[in-house]
Write a protein that holds these residues in place. Structure first.
Motif, PDB file in Angstrom:
ATOM      1  N   UNK A 163     108.893  59.663  65.500  1.00 41.12           N
ATOM      2  CA  UNK A 163     107.189  59.491  65.159  1.00 41.12           C
ATOM      3  C   UNK A 163     107.574  61.205  65.120  1.00 41.12           C
ATOM      4  N   UNK A 164     106.929  62.178  64.096  1.00 39.50           N
ATOM      5  CA  UNK A 164     106.349  63.363  64.467  1.00 39.50           C
ATOM      6  C   UNK A 164     104.426  63.350  65.094  1.00 39.50           C
ATOM      7  N   UNK A 165     104.534  63.777  65.677  1.00 37.33           N
ATOM      8  CA  UNK A 165     103.253  63.850  65.769  1.00 37.33           C
ATOM      9  C   UNK A 165     102.816  65.677  65.159  1.00 37.33           C
ATOM     10  N   UNK A 166     101.036  65.518  64.986  1.00 35.88           N
ATOM     11  CA  UNK A 166     100.938  66.727  64.682  1.00 35.88           C
ATOM     12  C   UNK A 166      99.079  66.526  65.289  1.00 35.88           C
ATOM     13  N   UNK A 167      98.920  67.892  65.417  1.00 33.50           N
ATOM     14  CA  UNK A 167      97.675  67.870  66.297  1.00 33.50           C
ATOM     15  C   UNK A 167      96.950  68.771  65.027  1.00 33.50           C
ATOM     16  N   UNK A 168      95.782  68.272  64.830  1.00 31.74           N
ATOM     17  CA  UNK A 168      94.936  68.703  64.398  1.00 31.74           C
ATOM     18  C   UNK A 168      93.216  69.578  65.088  1.00 31.74           C
ATOM     19  N   UNK A 169      93.030  70.763  64.182  1.00 31.80           N
ATOM     20  CA  UNK A 169      92.258  71.823  65.368  1.00 31.80           C
ATOM     21  C   UNK A 169      90.728  71.496  64.382  1.00 31.80           C
ATOM     22  N   UNK A 170      90.081  70.458  65.036  1.00 34.63           N
ATOM     23  CA  UNK A 170      88.137  70.810  65.041  1.00 34.63           C
ATOM     24  C   UNK A 170      87.836  71.389  66.025  1.00 34.63           C
ATOM     25  N   UNK A 171      86.693  71.759  65.193  1.00 29.46           N
ATOM     26  CA  UNK A 171      85.326  72.007  66.010  1.00 29.46           C
ATOM     27  C   UNK A 171      84.584  71.548  66.989  1.00 29.46           C
ATOM     28  N   UNK A 172      83.643  71.874  68.035  1.00 35.52           N
ATOM     29  CA  UNK A 172      82.865  70.921  68.778  1.00 35.52           C
ATOM     30  C   UNK A 172      82.099  70.030  68.278  1.00 35.52           C
ATOM     31  N   UNK A 173      81.449  70.305  67.225  1.00 36.58           N
ATOM     32  CA  UNK A 173      80.381  69.795  66.356  1.00 36.58           C
ATOM     33  C   UNK A 173      81.490  68.644  65.678  1.00 36.58           C
ATOM     34  N   UNK A 181      82.064  58.314  67.048  1.00 35.57           N
ATOM     35  CA  UNK A 181      81.512  56.563  65.995  1.00 35.57           C
ATOM     36  C   UNK A 181      83.508  56.979  66.390  1.00 35.57           C
ATOM     37  N   UNK A 182      84.184  57.249  67.268  1.00 37.39           N
ATOM     38  CA  UNK A 182      85.192  56.202  67.737  1.00 37.39           C
ATOM     39  C   UNK A 182      85.078  54.741  68.829  1.00 37.39           C
ATOM     40  N   UNK A 183      85.160  53.788  68.126  1.00 44.31           N
ATOM     41  CA  UNK A 183      85.514  52.684  69.208  1.00 44.31           C
ATOM     42  C   UNK A 183      86.039  53.026  70.618  1.00 44.31           C
ATOM     43  N   UNK A 184      86.029  52.275  71.409  1.00 45.88           N
ATOM     44  CA  UNK A 184      86.292  52.467  73.204  1.00 45.88           C
ATOM     45  C   UNK A 184      87.998  51.710  72.734  1.00 45.88           C
ATOM     46  N   UNK A 185      88.393  50.749  71.833  1.00 46.19           N
ATOM     47  CA  UNK A 185      89.332  50.044  71.725  1.00 46.19           C
ATOM     48  C   UNK A 185      90.110  50.556  71.418  1.00 46.19           C
ATOM     49  N   UNK A 186      90.062  51.802  70.692  1.00 44.95           N
ATOM     50  CA  UNK A 186      90.832  52.104  69.511  1.00 44.95           C
ATOM     51  C   UNK A 186      91.378  53.386  69.996  1.00 44.95           C
ATOM     52  N   UNK A 187      92.858  53.508  69.290  1.00 44.15           N
ATOM     53  CA  UNK A 187      93.522  54.949  69.683  1.00 44.15           C
ATOM     54  C   UNK A 187      92.899  55.777  68.303  1.00 44.15           C
ATOM     55  N   UNK A 188      93.527  57.403  68.470  1.00 48.31           N
ATOM     56  CA  UNK A 188      92.764  58.103  67.652  1.00 48.31           C
ATOM     57  C   UNK A 188      93.433  57.840  66.236  1.00 48.31           C
ATOM     58  N   UNK A 189      94.976  57.379  66.400  1.00 47.32           N
ATOM     59  CA  UNK A 189      95.735  57.112  65.436  1.00 47.32           C
ATOM     60  C   UNK A 189      94.266  56.099  64.118  1.00 47.32           C
ATOM     61  N   UNK A 241      84.329  67.769  66.839  1.00 49.27           N
ATOM     62  CA  UNK A 241      84.874  66.515  67.915  1.00 49.27           C
ATOM     63  C   UNK A 241      83.686  65.510  68.436  1.00 49.27           C
ATOM     64  N   UNK A 242      82.310  65.961  68.550  1.00 51.50           N
ATOM     65  CA  UNK A 242      81.486  65.274  68.793  1.00 51.50           C
ATOM     66  C   UNK A 242      81.024  64.561  68.370  1.00 51.50           C
ATOM     67  N   UNK A 253      91.680  57.661  62.669  1.00 51.97           N
ATOM     68  CA  UNK A 253      91.470  58.525  61.513  1.00 51.97           C
ATOM     69  C   UNK A 253      92.229  57.104  60.379  1.00 51.97           C
ATOM     70  N   UNK A 254      92.483  57.020  60.593  1.00 56.74           N
ATOM     71  CA  UNK A 254      92.881  55.608  59.612  1.00 56.74           C
ATOM     72  C   UNK A 254      91.724  55.171  59.201  1.00 56.74           C
ATOM     73  N   UNK A 255      91.301  54.286  60.523  1.00 55.65           N
ATOM     74  CA  UNK A 255      89.842  54.023  60.174  1.00 55.65           C
ATOM     75  C   UNK A 255      88.735  54.926  59.294  1.00 55.65           C
ATOM     76  N   UNK A 256      88.468  55.809  59.796  1.00 54.72           N
ATOM     77  CA  UNK A 256      87.668  56.508  58.630  1.00 54.72           C
ATOM     78  C   UNK A 256      88.639  57.204  56.876  1.00 54.72           C
ATOM     79  N   UNK A 257      90.348  57.212  56.980  1.00 51.36           N
ATOM     80  CA  UNK A 257      90.212  57.408  55.333  1.00 51.36           C
ATOM     81  C   UNK A 257      90.071  56.273  54.294  1.00 51.36           C
TER      82      UNK A 257
END
Length: 85
Positions: free
Chosen positions: A1-11, A19-27, A13-14, A30-34
Motif C-alpha cells: 500500500x502506498x502512503x501519502x501525506x497531506x499538508x493542512x494548516x494548523x486550524x 472530530x477524530x475518535x480516539x479509537x480510530x486511525x487517521x485512515x 488540523x485542530x 478520513x474515510x468516515x469524513x468522505x
C-alpha cells in the motif's frame, strides 16, 4: 500500500483532531469524513459549504444559550424539589 501525506494548516488540523475518535486511525477518520460527505451529496445533490442551511434536527452553536437556560432551570427545579423533602 502506498502512503501519502497531506499538508493542512494548523486550524484544519485542530478541527480534524477534535472530530477524530480516539479509537480510530487517521485512515479510518478520513474515510468516515468522505462517507459523510458522499451521504450529504446523495441526499440533496450538493453540499452547502457555508453551512448556512442546517437541518432542523442538528444542534449548532446558536442553540447553546437555549440549552444552558433549560439545563439551569432543570437543575434549579431539582434542587428546589430536593430541599422540600
Amino acid at each position: 500500500m502506498t502512503r501519502r501525506s497531506i499538508t493542512v494548516d494548523a486550524e484544519t488540523k485542530a478541527r480534524h483532531e477534535d472530530l477524530k475518535r480516539e479509537d480510530e486511525t487517521w485512515d479510518e477518520f478520513e474515510n468516515r469524513l468522505a462517507d459523510a460527505l458522499e451521504t450529504l451529496e446523495s441526499q440533496d445533490g450538493s453540499v452547502n459549504a457555508d453551512c448556512g442551511q442546517v437541518p432542523d434536527d442538528v444542534l449548532t452553536e446558536a442553540h447553546l444559550s437555549d440549552i444552558q437556560t433549560l439545563t439551569e432551570t432543570a437543575v434549579e427545579q431539582a434542587l428546589a424539589n430536593a430541599t422540600r423533602r
